[in-house]
Design a protein around this motif. Sequence first.
Motif, PDB file in Angstrom:
ATOM      1  N   LYS A 221      -2.835   2.182  -4.410  1.00  0.00           N
ATOM      2  CA  LYS A 221      -3.374   3.280  -3.607  1.00  0.00           C
ATOM      3  C   LYS A 221      -4.215   2.796  -2.431  1.00  0.00           C
ATOM      4  O   LYS A 221      -4.336   3.471  -1.420  1.00  0.00           O
ATOM      5  CB  LYS A 221      -4.225   4.202  -4.491  1.00  0.00           C
ATOM      6  CG  LYS A 221      -3.432   4.916  -5.585  1.00  0.00           C
ATOM      7  CD  LYS A 221      -2.464   5.910  -5.004  1.00  0.00           C
ATOM      8  CE  LYS A 221      -1.772   6.711  -6.106  1.00  0.00           C
ATOM      9  NZ  LYS A 221      -0.761   7.637  -5.576  1.00  0.00           N
ATOM     10  N   SER A 222      -4.850   1.619  -2.574  1.00  0.00           N
ATOM     11  CA  SER A 222      -5.715   1.122  -1.496  1.00  0.00           C
ATOM     12  C   SER A 222      -5.920  -0.375  -1.648  1.00  0.00           C
ATOM     13  O   SER A 222      -5.696  -0.943  -2.721  1.00  0.00           O
ATOM     14  CB  SER A 222      -7.079   1.830  -1.526  1.00  0.00           C
ATOM     15  OG  SER A 222      -7.815   1.424  -2.673  1.00  0.00           O
TER      16      SER A 222
ATOM     17  N   THR B 171     -13.347  -3.253   0.704  1.00  0.00           N
ATOM     18  CA  THR B 171     -12.359  -4.323   0.764  1.00  0.00           C
ATOM     19  C   THR B 171     -13.007  -5.649   1.164  1.00  0.00           C
ATOM     20  O   THR B 171     -12.748  -6.701   0.549  1.00  0.00           O
ATOM     21  CB  THR B 171     -11.239  -3.972   1.762  1.00  0.00           C
ATOM     22  OG1 THR B 171     -10.632  -2.749   1.364  1.00  0.00           O
ATOM     23  CG2 THR B 171     -10.190  -5.061   1.819  1.00  0.00           C
TER      24      THR B 171
ATOM     25  N   LEU C  75       0.839  -1.190   0.000  1.00  0.00           N
ATOM     26  CA  LEU C  75       0.000   0.000   0.000  1.00  0.00           C
ATOM     27  C   LEU C  75       0.881   1.249   0.000  1.00  0.00           C
ATOM     28  O   LEU C  75       1.838   1.341   0.769  1.00  0.00           O
ATOM     29  CB  LEU C  75      -0.894  -0.002   1.240  1.00  0.00           C
ATOM     30  CG  LEU C  75      -2.279   0.623   1.110  1.00  0.00           C
ATOM     31  CD1 LEU C  75      -3.139  -0.182   0.164  1.00  0.00           C
ATOM     32  CD2 LEU C  75      -2.942   0.729   2.466  1.00  0.00           C
TER      33      LEU C  75
END
Length: 376
Positions: free
Chosen positions: A184-185, A211, A179
């Motif tokens: 980015k995520s 997520t 990350l």
Amino acid sequence: MLEIQELLQLVFDRAASDLHLKAGQPPIIRVAGKLIKSTLNPLSKDEVQRLIFSIITTEQRKSLEQNYELDCSFGLDGIGRFRVNVYKDRGSYAAALRVVATRIPSLDELGLPPICKEITQKPRGLILITGATGQGKSTTLASMIDWINENRSEHILTIEDPIEFIHQNKRSILSQRELGQDTKSFANALKAALREDPDVILVGEMRDLDTIHLALTAAETGHLVFGTVHTSSAAQSIDRVIDVFPPDQQQQIRIMLSNGLVAIVSQTLLPRLQESAGGNPVTKGRILAAEILLNTPAIANLIRESKTPQIYSTMQMGGALGMQTLEASLAGLVKNGLISMSEAMAKTTRPEDLERLFSPGPKTQATPNRNYGGRF
């Protein structure tokens, strides 16, 4: 002038798991789960900042100055690897550094039950490793991934914050994404993962709705997905996953979880007793108590029908299948002289059930010994 290398060497010399740097305090280490102040002089605000800035890159420093916190990892030749969190404490920088083993221990070395090897052989589904911070979740995940790497030919994709254990390609090929550096995520990486031909996906932390939903979807669509949740029991982990979603979506998530869940391993580390030269027990290192939930048809039905309070009793009766409650694991460790009764009672939320396992009469499940080696 004190250098970071000296402090990190102290961590290894004392077999510590963590190092804390705070202004106004001497360097503090954690040994066998307990914090110990070093005999060094208290650190000034400038000294703490100098030590922290010596181990982070220019880009990481910019991120820290902008966001006031930073997660990263780094390694020092001849010493080892560390996971780092830098944060602000009343206007001053502070840091917590955790030792990351350079060699990935095997599941047998960690003392995890044989069922943990069995669940890693599943072709698809969701496996959750849960527990509070510092309970060895990352090490268990790394060990499971390494077992797959050695025994199966798969594409394993990990998404971590930060990368801790460096895996080498063995029978499988591994792609490790960090990350902030490679993605980015977690959610972005998971969306992309489904187009990267993975067989196994590791999500370092399932912390938000997107997520979790993507992880459940990946588990349903033919991938074996590993993730972590910061909860203290298997049943609580199920509720935590479901409660992230709005009420009108929760029944759908219950169905997805009941279909896709493989197992939940909930971990608790305790001070390990060891006989000293004088014959008296002393604490040395830590040992694992593990709660194991397997998604049997009975468990799946309880998840679908929102009857998670009944999961515990179903686990009590599932010892023959490989399930065990935390209380059964604690009782086994006490009976084998590996932890004290007071430590066991401090960790259980069901003291009556724990005491019952020491009373005469038939028991509802086996209480095997679990030994968790290494530094945590």
